[in-house]
Write a protein that holds these residues in place. Structure first.
Motif, mmCIF file in Angstrom:
data_model
loop_
_atom_site.group_PDB
_atom_site.id
_atom_site.type_symbol
_atom_site.label_atom_id
_atom_site.label_comp_id
_atom_site.label_asym_id
_atom_site.label_seq_id
_atom_site.Cartn_x
_atom_site.Cartn_y
_atom_site.Cartn_z
ATOM 1 N N ARG A 200 0.842 -1.213 0.000
ATOM 2 C CA ARG A 200 0.000 0.000 0.000
ATOM 3 C C ARG A 200 0.868 1.251 0.000
ATOM 4 O O ARG A 200 0.578 2.223 -0.715
ATOM 5 N N ASN B 152 2.452 1.863 -3.360
ATOM 6 C CA ASN B 152 1.469 2.424 -4.288
ATOM 7 C C ASN B 152 1.139 3.875 -3.985
ATOM 8 O O ASN B 152 0.716 4.604 -4.883
ATOM 9 N N PRO C 289 2.939 2.422 -9.190
ATOM 10 C CA PRO C 289 2.084 1.504 -8.430
ATOM 11 C C PRO C 289 2.259 0.060 -8.900
ATOM 12 O O PRO C 289 2.544 -0.212 -10.065
ATOM 13 N N SER D 73 0.444 -3.652 -9.234
ATOM 14 C CA SER D 73 -0.886 -4.271 -9.273
ATOM 15 C C SER D 73 -0.734 -5.721 -9.729
ATOM 16 O O SER D 73 0.343 -6.162 -10.098
ATOM 17 N N GLY D 74 -1.838 -6.429 -9.691
ATOM 18 C CA GLY D 74 -1.815 -7.821 -10.132
ATOM 19 C C GLY D 74 -1.503 -8.767 -8.992
ATOM 20 O O GLY D 74 -1.597 -8.418 -7.818
#
Length: 155
Positions: free
Chosen positions: A110, A113, A120, A122-123
């Motif tokens: 977190r 990001n 950031p 993701s995935g």
């Protein structure tokens, strides 16, 4: 300009954790400072404490060159969170420590990001849990992610 490692360090220390940046082998040597004391808690002689965040020195990554002539570094990172296991622990106790370390990994992601200096993530982020890792009575949760600079340098 800061490096990915310097940003990871700032994030881990911002979480209130001690920080180690080493290879797996050197991390093992550094964690040898941590010993179980008479009060049955694991502590280091030099004031370091657990849990700890470990940035395993990357062995690979990519340099991403944009059409506009800038380059960003994107190392393939292993970031680990380690804490002591209770002496003569039960399966339930081990699971509780692992869940706490996974929660630290989630908080770390977190914060990555939210960091304007990093792209950031993701995935699906793979993680590994190891008990009694690094020649110590530790639970270690390791995440694998590519962490890339958001801003490039002109080339």
């Amino acid at each position: 300009m800061e490096t990915v490692e310097q940003r990871v360090k700032a994030i881990i220390e911002g979480m209130g954790l001690d920080y180690i940046c080493e290879s797996w082998a050197r991390s093992n040597a550094v964690l040898d400072r941590y010993r179980r004391r008479a009060d049955k808690r694991v502590k280091a002689d030099d004031g370091h404490r657990l849990p700890v965040g470990i940035y395993i020195q990357p062995t690979s990554g990519t340099l991403n060159i944009a059409e506009r002539g800038s380059v960003t570094d994107a190392p393939s990172c292993l970031v680990a969170f380690a804490d002591e296991m209770p002496f003569d622990y039960t399966g339930r106790q081990a699971q509780d420590v692992a869940e706490r370390m996974k929660a630290l990994a989630e908080e770390f992601l977190r914060r990555v990001n939210a960091d304007e200096w990093l792209k950031p993530i993701s995935g699906n982020i793979a993680y590994n849990i190891a008990y009694d890792r690094l020649d110590a009575n530790l639970c270690v949760v390791t995440i694998t992610a590519t962490i890339e600079e958001a801003w490039g340098r002109c080339i």
